[in-house]
Design a protein around this motif. Structure first.
Motif, PDB file in Angstrom:
ATOM      1  N   ASP A 122      48.298  36.349  17.796  1.00 35.53           N
ATOM      2  CA  ASP A 122      49.357  37.062  17.079  1.00 35.53           C
ATOM      3  C   ASP A 122      50.464  36.094  16.670  1.00 35.53           C
ATOM      4  OD1 ASP A 122      48.068  39.469  17.269  1.00 35.53           O
ATOM      5  OD2 ASP A 122      49.277  40.231  18.944  1.00 35.53           O
ATOM      6  N   MET A 123      50.783  35.157  17.548  1.00 37.99           N
ATOM      7  CA  MET A 123      51.795  34.156  17.219  1.00 37.99           C
ATOM      8  C   MET A 123      51.348  33.284  16.055  1.00 37.99           C
ATOM      9  SD  MET A 123      52.989  33.018  21.089  1.00 37.99           S
ATOM     10  CE  MET A 123      54.074  31.711  20.479  1.00 37.99           C
ATOM     11  N   LEU A 124      50.073  32.906  16.055  1.00 35.62           N
ATOM     12  CA  LEU A 124      49.546  32.104  14.944  1.00 35.62           C
ATOM     13  C   LEU A 124      49.607  32.871  13.641  1.00 35.62           C
ATOM     14  CD1 LEU A 124      46.334  30.323  16.337  1.00 35.62           C
ATOM     15  CD2 LEU A 124      48.514  29.258  15.720  1.00 35.62           C
ATOM     16  N   ALA A 125      49.234  34.135  13.694  1.00 36.82           N
ATOM     17  CA  ALA A 125      49.200  34.957  12.489  1.00 36.82           C
ATOM     18  C   ALA A 125      50.592  35.194  11.918  1.00 36.82           C
ATOM     19  CB  ALA A 125      48.534  36.297  12.799  1.00 36.82           C
ATOM     20  N   SER A 126      51.594  35.218  12.794  1.00 38.81           N
ATOM     21  CA  SER A 126      52.963  35.470  12.328  1.00 38.81           C
ATOM     22  C   SER A 126      53.505  34.325  11.488  1.00 38.81           C
ATOM     23  CB  SER A 126      53.882  35.706  13.534  1.00 38.81           C
ATOM     24  OG  SER A 126      54.125  34.485  14.223  1.00 38.81           O
ATOM     25  N   GLY A 127      53.019  33.116  11.754  1.00 34.82           N
ATOM     26  CA  GLY A 127      53.503  31.941  11.034  1.00 34.82           C
ATOM     27  C   GLY A 127      54.869  31.473  11.497  1.00 34.82           C
ATOM     28  N   ASP A 128      55.423  32.170  12.479  1.00 37.84           N
ATOM     29  CA  ASP A 128      56.767  31.835  12.955  1.00 37.84           C
ATOM     30  C   ASP A 128      56.699  30.861  14.124  1.00 37.84           C
ATOM     31  OD1 ASP A 128      59.515  31.912  13.121  1.00 37.84           O
ATOM     32  OD2 ASP A 128      59.554  33.696  14.405  1.00 37.84           O
ATOM     33  N   VAL A 129      55.986  29.770  13.914  1.00 39.50           N
ATOM     34  CA  VAL A 129      55.864  28.732  14.943  1.00 39.50           C
ATOM     35  C   VAL A 129      56.010  27.364  14.282  1.00 39.50           C
ATOM     36  CG1 VAL A 129      54.417  30.051  16.538  1.00 39.50           C
ATOM     37  CG2 VAL A 129      53.350  28.754  14.698  1.00 39.50           C
ATOM     38  N   SER A 130      56.508  26.414  15.048  1.00 40.26           N
ATOM     39  CA  SER A 130      56.651  25.055  14.542  1.00 40.26           C
ATOM     40  C   SER A 130      55.288  24.377  14.523  1.00 40.26           C
ATOM     41  CB  SER A 130      57.612  24.270  15.432  1.00 40.26           C
ATOM     42  OG  SER A 130      57.029  24.056  16.711  1.00 40.26           O
ATOM     43  N   PRO A 131      55.147  23.259  13.797  1.00 37.42           N
ATOM     44  CA  PRO A 131      53.872  22.526  13.794  1.00 37.42           C
ATOM     45  C   PRO A 131      53.409  22.150  15.199  1.00 37.42           C
ATOM     46  CG  PRO A 131      55.247  21.742  12.009  1.00 37.42           C
ATOM     47  CD  PRO A 131      56.105  22.677  12.820  1.00 37.42           C
ATOM     48  N   MET A 132      54.336  21.725  16.062  1.00 42.81           N
ATOM     49  CA  MET A 132      53.932  21.357  17.424  1.00 42.81           C
ATOM     50  C   MET A 132      53.486  22.579  18.217  1.00 42.81           C
ATOM     51  SD  MET A 132      53.340  19.021  19.581  1.00 42.81           S
ATOM     52  CE  MET A 132      54.203  17.526  19.075  1.00 42.81           C
ATOM     53  N   GLU A 133      54.204  23.702  18.041  1.00 40.99           N
ATOM     54  CA  GLU A 133      53.800  24.933  18.719  1.00 40.99           C
ATOM     55  C   GLU A 133      52.431  25.390  18.224  1.00 40.99           C
ATOM     56  OE1 GLU A 133      58.108  27.074  19.668  1.00 40.99           O
ATOM     57  OE2 GLU A 133      57.182  27.294  17.687  1.00 40.99           O
ATOM     58  N   ARG A 134      52.195  25.244  16.928  1.00 39.52           N
ATOM     59  CA  ARG A 134      50.896  25.609  16.374  1.00 39.52           C
ATOM     60  C   ARG A 134      49.793  24.739  16.969  1.00 39.52           C
ATOM     61  NH1 ARG A 134      49.267  28.717  12.320  1.00 39.52           N
ATOM     62  NH2 ARG A 134      47.236  28.288  11.369  1.00 39.52           N
ATOM     63  N   PHE A 135      50.081  23.441  17.088  1.00 39.27           N
ATOM     64  CA  PHE A 135      49.122  22.525  17.723  1.00 39.27           C
ATOM     65  C   PHE A 135      48.800  22.979  19.142  1.00 39.27           C
ATOM     66  CE2 PHE A 135      48.729  19.146  20.863  1.00 39.27           C
ATOM     67  CZ  PHE A 135      47.587  18.484  20.441  1.00 39.27           C
ATOM     68  N   GLU A 136      49.838  23.275  19.916  1.00 40.46           N
ATOM     69  CA  GLU A 136      49.637  23.650  21.315  1.00 40.46           C
ATOM     70  C   GLU A 136      48.874  24.967  21.447  1.00 40.46           C
ATOM     71  OE1 GLU A 136      53.584  23.613  22.905  1.00 40.46           O
ATOM     72  OE2 GLU A 136      53.647  21.426  23.113  1.00 40.46           O
TER      73      GLU A 136
END
Length: 217
Positions: free
Chosen positions: A137-151
């Motif tokens: 759900d966090m990935l789908a929201s797009g409301d994450v930084s590049p590093m958070e997306r990586f993690e």
């Protein structure tokens, strides 16, 4: 007198022969028991290796060893269930592969529902699926930084996507991610490699400067 002596001797020899005659069923059972003992010893040694790898902080290598064990056609159903559950625990934990953990736990439910690990597998599956839903759900929201997306990608088990993002975004993850990527095979050390250099420390204290393996091909 002599005839009686010969008769007595014959009876003794006959009794000895009967006593020493092999029992096919007993011999077959002994062979089966010996084979089972050898197989159990092999299994115990392999599981001991896995435990040693985990204690040394080499979770990704331990996962690979468990995967090799699952390819052994000689393992019993009880052993298969135990190995699947052990791999699921590792993938759910430090191995960072929620998708892999969920797949292992569902396999236990489907194929080894009567095993000693079925109840624990169901409990862990519930936890893994809840975390997986939150992260996707966090990935789908797009409301994450590049590093958070990586993690998140790495935690889910999409290690190749995480590696690609790390390279494209010039990210510098924490040491734990670098160690995992080195153990999995995304990062290598060698003079022939190109690209960014990352300094990492292995669980045993060994320090390495590593780069993306694919850039050295």
């Amino acid at each position: 007198m002599i005839r009686s002596m010969f008769a007595g001797a014959s009876l003794i020899l006959l009794a000895a022969a009967c006593t020493s005659s092999p029992d096919p069923e007993t011999d077959a059972q002994a062979i089966m028991d010996a084979d089972l003992s050898v197989e159990q010893t092999k299994y115990e040694l392999a599981m001991g290796t896995v435990s040693s790898l985990i204690e040394a902080g080499n979770e990704q290598i331990a996962i690979d060893r468990l995967t090799q064990m699952l390819g052994d056609p000689g393992m019993s159903e009880a052993q298969m269930a135990e190995v699947l559950f052990k791999r699921a625990e590792l993938r759910y934990g430090a191995g960072s592969d929620l998708e892999g953990a969920i797949a292992d736990l569902k396999e236990i439910q489907a194929d080894y529902a009567d095993s000693d690990f079925a109840d624990d597998a169901s409990s862990l599956l519930e936890q893994a699926e809840a975390e997986y839903a939150t992260l996707t759900d966090m990935l789908a929201s797009g409301d994450v930084s590049p590093m958070e997306r990586f993690e998140i990608l790495f935690r889910i088990g999409r290690h190749q996507e995480a590696s690609d993002l790390m390279l494209a975004g010039a990210l510098e993850p924490d040491n734990e991610y670098l160690v995992d990527m080195y153990q999995i095979g995304y990062l290598c050390d060698g003079d022939e490699l190109a690209g960014p250099v990352f300094s990492m420390t292995e669980p045993d204290g060994t320090q390495r400067n590593v780069q993306f393996c694919e850039l050295g091909k």
